[in-house]
Structures are given as structure tokens and as C-alpha cells.
Design a protein around this motif. Sequence first.
Motif, mmCIF file in Angstrom:
data_model
loop_
_atom_site.group_PDB
_atom_site.id
_atom_site.type_symbol
_atom_site.label_atom_id
_atom_site.label_comp_id
_atom_site.label_asym_id
_atom_site.label_seq_id
_atom_site.Cartn_x
_atom_site.Cartn_y
_atom_site.Cartn_z
ATOM 1 N N THR A 1 32.558 44.047 27.981
ATOM 2 C CA THR A 1 33.396 43.219 27.102
ATOM 3 C C THR A 1 34.844 43.169 27.590
ATOM 4 O OG1 THR A 1 33.420 45.152 25.639
ATOM 5 C CG2 THR A 1 32.070 43.278 24.960
ATOM 6 N N THR A 2 35.348 44.300 28.077
ATOM 7 C CA THR A 2 36.728 44.344 28.578
ATOM 8 C C THR A 2 36.731 44.992 29.950
ATOM 9 O OG1 THR A 2 37.641 44.532 26.351
ATOM 10 C CG2 THR A 2 39.043 45.311 28.151
ATOM 11 N N ALA A 3 37.389 44.343 30.909
ATOM 12 C CA ALA A 3 37.481 44.926 32.253
ATOM 13 C C ALA A 3 38.933 45.269 32.549
ATOM 14 C CB ALA A 3 36.958 43.943 33.302
ATOM 15 N N ILE A 4 39.144 46.469 33.070
ATOM 16 C CA ILE A 4 40.467 46.811 33.619
ATOM 17 C C ILE A 4 40.353 46.587 35.119
ATOM 18 C CG2 ILE A 4 42.227 48.583 33.920
ATOM 19 C CD1 ILE A 4 41.004 50.072 31.516
ATOM 20 N N LEU A 5 41.060 45.572 35.611
ATOM 21 C CA LEU A 5 41.039 45.277 37.049
ATOM 22 C C LEU A 5 42.240 45.969 37.686
ATOM 23 C CD1 LEU A 5 39.849 43.656 39.482
ATOM 24 C CD2 LEU A 5 41.414 41.813 38.865
ATOM 25 N N VAL A 6 41.956 47.071 38.372
ATOM 26 C CA VAL A 6 43.018 47.762 39.123
ATOM 27 C C VAL A 6 43.216 46.991 40.420
ATOM 28 C CG1 VAL A 6 43.608 49.878 40.386
ATOM 29 C CG2 VAL A 6 42.548 50.032 38.118
ATOM 30 N N SER A 7 44.457 46.615 40.692
ATOM 31 C CA SER A 7 44.707 45.798 41.885
ATOM 32 C C SER A 7 44.118 46.519 43.099
ATOM 33 C CB SER A 7 46.193 45.517 42.055
ATOM 34 O OG SER A 7 46.916 46.721 42.152
ATOM 35 N N ALA A 8 43.491 45.701 43.968
ATOM 36 C CA ALA A 8 42.540 46.282 44.921
ATOM 37 C C ALA A 8 43.152 46.559 46.278
ATOM 38 C CB ALA A 8 41.316 45.388 45.047
ATOM 39 N N GLY A 9 43.964 47.596 46.299
ATOM 40 C CA GLY A 9 44.297 48.232 47.549
ATOM 41 C C GLY A 9 45.462 47.678 48.334
ATOM 42 N N PHE A 10 45.653 48.354 49.440
ATOM 43 C CA PHE A 10 46.751 48.162 50.362
ATOM 44 C C PHE A 10 46.162 47.388 51.535
ATOM 45 C CE2 PHE A 10 49.976 50.317 53.194
ATOM 46 C CZ PHE A 10 51.078 49.991 52.429
ATOM 47 N N ALA A 11 46.309 46.070 51.527
ATOM 48 C CA ALA A 11 45.674 45.242 52.564
ATOM 49 C C ALA A 11 46.477 43.949 52.695
ATOM 50 C CB ALA A 11 44.230 44.935 52.184
ATOM 51 N N GLU A 12 46.113 43.137 53.680
ATOM 52 C CA GLU A 12 46.774 41.836 53.848
ATOM 53 C C GLU A 12 46.664 41.036 52.543
ATOM 54 O OE1 GLU A 12 48.489 40.644 56.271
ATOM 55 O OE2 GLU A 12 47.862 41.624 58.134
ATOM 56 N N PRO A 13 47.688 40.228 52.217
ATOM 57 C CA PRO A 13 47.645 39.476 50.956
ATOM 58 C C PRO A 13 46.395 38.629 50.783
ATOM 59 C CG PRO A 13 49.829 39.338 51.929
ATOM 60 C CD PRO A 13 48.971 40.062 52.924
ATOM 61 N N ASP A 14 45.921 37.978 51.867
ATOM 62 C CA ASP A 14 44.740 37.122 51.685
ATOM 63 C C ASP A 14 43.500 37.945 51.343
ATOM 64 O OD1 ASP A 14 44.606 38.165 54.265
ATOM 65 O OD2 ASP A 14 44.018 36.285 55.229
ATOM 66 N N THR A 15 43.436 39.167 51.871
ATOM 67 C CA THR A 15 42.306 40.058 51.556
ATOM 68 C C THR A 15 42.346 40.450 50.083
ATOM 69 O OG1 THR A 15 42.350 40.930 53.794
ATOM 70 C CG2 THR A 15 41.230 42.271 52.143
ATOM 71 N N VAL A 16 43.529 40.820 49.611
ATOM 72 C CA VAL A 16 43.635 41.265 48.208
ATOM 73 C C VAL A 16 43.373 40.081 47.266
ATOM 74 C CG1 VAL A 16 45.135 42.356 46.498
ATOM 75 C CG2 VAL A 16 45.249 43.092 48.888
ATOM 76 N N ILE A 17 43.904 38.928 47.611
ATOM 77 C CA ILE A 17 43.664 37.733 46.777
ATOM 78 C C ILE A 17 42.167 37.435 46.700
ATOM 79 C CG2 ILE A 17 43.919 35.203 46.772
ATOM 80 C CD1 ILE A 17 46.867 35.656 47.652
ATOM 81 N N ALA A 18 41.487 37.509 47.833
ATOM 82 C CA ALA A 18 40.038 37.225 47.831
ATOM 83 C C ALA A 18 39.299 38.230 46.941
ATOM 84 C CB ALA A 18 39.493 37.271 49.259
ATOM 85 N N ARG A 19 39.705 39.485 46.987
ATOM 86 C CA ARG A 19 39.065 40.506 46.129
ATOM 87 C C ARG A 19 39.275 40.167 44.655
ATOM 88 N NH1 ARG A 19 41.385 45.683 49.524
ATOM 89 N NH2 ARG A 19 39.875 45.523 51.231
ATOM 90 N N HIS A 20 40.509 39.836 44.311
ATOM 91 C CA HIS A 20 40.800 39.582 42.895
ATOM 92 C C HIS A 20 40.093 38.313 42.409
ATOM 93 C CE1 HIS A 20 44.696 42.197 43.081
ATOM 94 N NE2 HIS A 20 43.611 42.861 43.349
ATOM 95 N N ARG A 21 40.074 37.297 43.258
ATOM 96 C CA ARG A 21 39.371 36.057 42.877
ATOM 97 C C ARG A 21 37.889 36.360 42.632
ATOM 98 N NH1 ARG A 21 40.095 30.518 44.364
ATOM 99 N NH2 ARG A 21 41.509 31.044 46.055
ATOM 100 N N ALA A 22 37.297 37.125 43.546
ATOM 101 C CA ALA A 22 35.865 37.444 43.419
ATOM 102 C C ALA A 22 35.603 38.230 42.134
ATOM 103 C CB ALA A 22 35.406 38.242 44.642
ATOM 104 N N GLY A 23 36.467 39.194 41.847
ATOM 105 C CA GLY A 23 36.268 40.026 40.659
ATOM 106 C C GLY A 23 36.431 39.223 39.374
ATOM 107 N N LEU A 24 37.445 38.374 39.328
ATOM 108 C CA LEU A 24 37.674 37.599 38.101
ATOM 109 C C LEU A 24 36.592 36.542 37.913
ATOM 110 C CD1 LEU A 24 41.567 37.343 38.246
ATOM 111 C CD2 LEU A 24 40.164 38.784 36.747
ATOM 112 N N ASP A 25 36.161 35.928 38.995
ATOM 113 C CA ASP A 25 35.075 34.942 38.883
ATOM 114 C C ASP A 25 33.792 35.624 38.379
ATOM 115 O OD1 ASP A 25 36.813 33.043 39.800
ATOM 116 O OD2 ASP A 25 35.890 32.812 41.780
ATOM 117 N N ALA A 26 33.516 36.801 38.920
ATOM 118 C CA ALA A 26 32.305 37.516 38.496
ATOM 119 C C ALA A 26 32.416 37.941 37.031
ATOM 120 C CB ALA A 26 32.084 38.742 39.386
ATOM 121 N N ALA A 27 33.608 38.374 36.625
ATOM 122 C CA ALA A 27 33.805 38.781 35.226
ATOM 123 C C ALA A 27 33.569 37.585 34.301
ATOM 124 C CB ALA A 27 35.214 39.345 35.047
#
Length: 299
Positions: A75-101
Motif C-alpha cells: 500500500t505504501t512504498a518508501i523509495l530510498v534513492s538508489a545509490g551513487f551512480a551516473e544520473p541516467d542510471t539513477v533516473i532509470a532505476r527510479h522510473r522503473a521502481g515508480l512505474d512498477a509501484a
Amino acid sequence: MTAVRWIVALVILLTGASGGLGRLIAAGLATRSVPFIAATRDPSRLPDPLPGSVSQRTLDLDDPRTMAAAFDGVTTAILVSAGFAEPDTVIARHRAGLDAAARAGVRHVVYTSLSSAGDHLAYALPHRWTERYLAAGPLSWTVLRNGLYAELVAPDVARAAETGILAAPFGDGALAAVARADLADVAVQVAVDADADPREHSGRTYELVGTRPISGGDLAAAAGPDVKYRPTTLAALRADLTDAGLPPFAVAYVTSTYATVAAGFLADSHRGTGGDLASLLRTPPRDPIAVIRDSMVTT
Ligand SMILES: NC(=O)c1ccc[n+]([C@@H]2O[C@H](COP(=O)([O-])OP(=O)(O)OC[C@H]3O[C@@H](n4cnc5c(N)ncnc54)[C@H](OP(=O)(O)O)[C@@H]3O)[C@@H](O)[C@H]2O)c1
């Protein structure tokens, strides 16, 4: 007609549960009487055994195969920002997580972002992208704009305690550093509140920084009574980090942290309140100097 009452089983999912912040959030959630799932790329890194109300799932935001099962029934997800990586990598992770949620029917997302004062930091981009994606998307959300952790400067202070000199390019700047544990406590409180009623924090962006600015001189004093602060240059730091083999994005990230402190952008403690920190915590904010000293012991 018989009224049908739907009872939604409330379940909080935490991503990044084995990281420094994730572990603290997990420990806090485990003390609340709410069902919660600790999700991480590597469940073997979670405490064993987990407390009774806690279960675990595998979630790797780089691996689409882990997404559907990870968010199922949440019901509720805490999305911890995903790591120390190139911006495009982190953006792709967050997009994937939010789309899946969103596909899984998650009601509310609590996202751990970066303080407004951090806009000039080289790693601000994925945070602001994620905030914009949340604002435009279908999920109810809360953004926690986290300040820089007090723990980040503990290695500088530990080195200074050994050498007698705190040599770092802070210039005349200061940092309203915040205890990672305070940020975790706020995340727990907001997620528990939002899971009971998403309207409580929906569409809210909270600023969470330290309650006082800490200068290079303050850090030297924390290292020991005779330790002196010696400002160094960004160019020297960049060269040292490059020589140490850090990837180029990481060199930019670390250098931009010192540059932004030195330029005076990260000193604002919001008149000693830490922004929304003091009002969202159930206890007084932790003393950042004490946090730095404690983490020197464990660093
Ligand atoms: N405010 C600050 O001072 C500050 C400082 C450093 C970092 N940060 C940001 O805040 C986040 C939490 O800080 P931290 O101290 O806990 O960092 P950390 O100890 O370095 O942990 C890294 C975090 O990133 C997650 N992660 C990395 N790759 C992932 C992937 N592919 N899928 C899912 N999760 C992934 C890890 O989750 P797993 O459990 O799956 O490994 C872990 O939670 C960091 O990731 C970074 O974005 C903030």
C-alpha cells in the motif's frame, strides 16, 4: 442492498533496506506494529533473524524481473534513492521502481530526495527528476528533501584527529549537516502516517536539514582541542580523488559537495529548526557533532 466494506491490508515496503539509511528506517519500522517488507538487492545483507512483523523481498531496480513480485500487495512504498551512480542510471532505476509501484496499485510513495539547498550539487539532477516524475504521475506521494548526512564528514574528522590538521576545501562555508538517524525517523513516521491515511502527507515536500551550520573550524574542534582547520583547494581534492581511481562521476559528486559548502549554499538551518525536521521528529534532533564523533568510532 447490502453494503460491502472493503478492508485493505496495509503493507509498507522499504526499498534499499540494506543501505545506511535503509537499515535505520527498517529498524524504526520494526518497532512499529505495522506489517512491513524489507526489500533489497541482496537479502543476505539484512539482519538475521528479522523481527516478527517484518518480511523480506528481493528488489533490484536494475532488474525488471524483480519488480512485480516486490511491489505486490503493497500500500505504501518508501523509495530510498538508489545509490551513487551516473544520473541516467539513477533516473532509470527510479522510473522503473515508480512505474512498477503504479502497476501494482501502490497507493502512496515516500521518496527520499535532496534538500532544496542542494540544487547545485552534481547529484541533484536524479532527485529533481524523480520529484517531477512523481508530481506528474498517478501515485500519491511525499518527498523528503534530505540534507547532507553528518556522517559524511566523519572520515575528514577522523583523519584530522590523527594528523592534527583538518585539511579540506570547505573554504569559509558551513554545512547544516543532519543525522542520518533523524532522517530515518522522519521517513518511518511519514510512511506509517501515510499508510493509515495517504491524505496526511500527500503532495507534501518536507525540507529536512541540520539545526545548525558546522564550519571547517567546528570540525577541527570536534577532532581534538589542538586540531587546526586548513582550507585546501578544490583542484587538489579533484586530483587526489582522480589519482585514487574514483570514477569520473564520483569525482564530480564529491568535489561538488565541498564546492557547494564552500560557496555557502548548504549552511541554512532554517533558524535552527532544520526546516521541517524538528516538527516531524518525535524527539529533539540529534547533535550533529556527537553523530560525527560516534561515526568516527565506527568508520
Ligand atoms: N543526504 C546525504 O548526505 C546522502 C549521502 C549519500 C547518499 N545519499 C543518497 O541517499 C541514498 C541512501 O543513502 P545511504 O547512506 O543509505 O546510501 P548507501 O549506504 O550507499 O546505500 C546505497 C543505497 O542505494 C540502494 N541501491 C543501489 N542500487 C540499487 C538498485 N539497483 N536497486 C535498488 N536499490 C539500489 C541500496 O539498496 P540495497 O539494499 O538494494 O543495496 C542502498 O539502499 C543513497 O542511495 C543516495 O542516493 C544521500
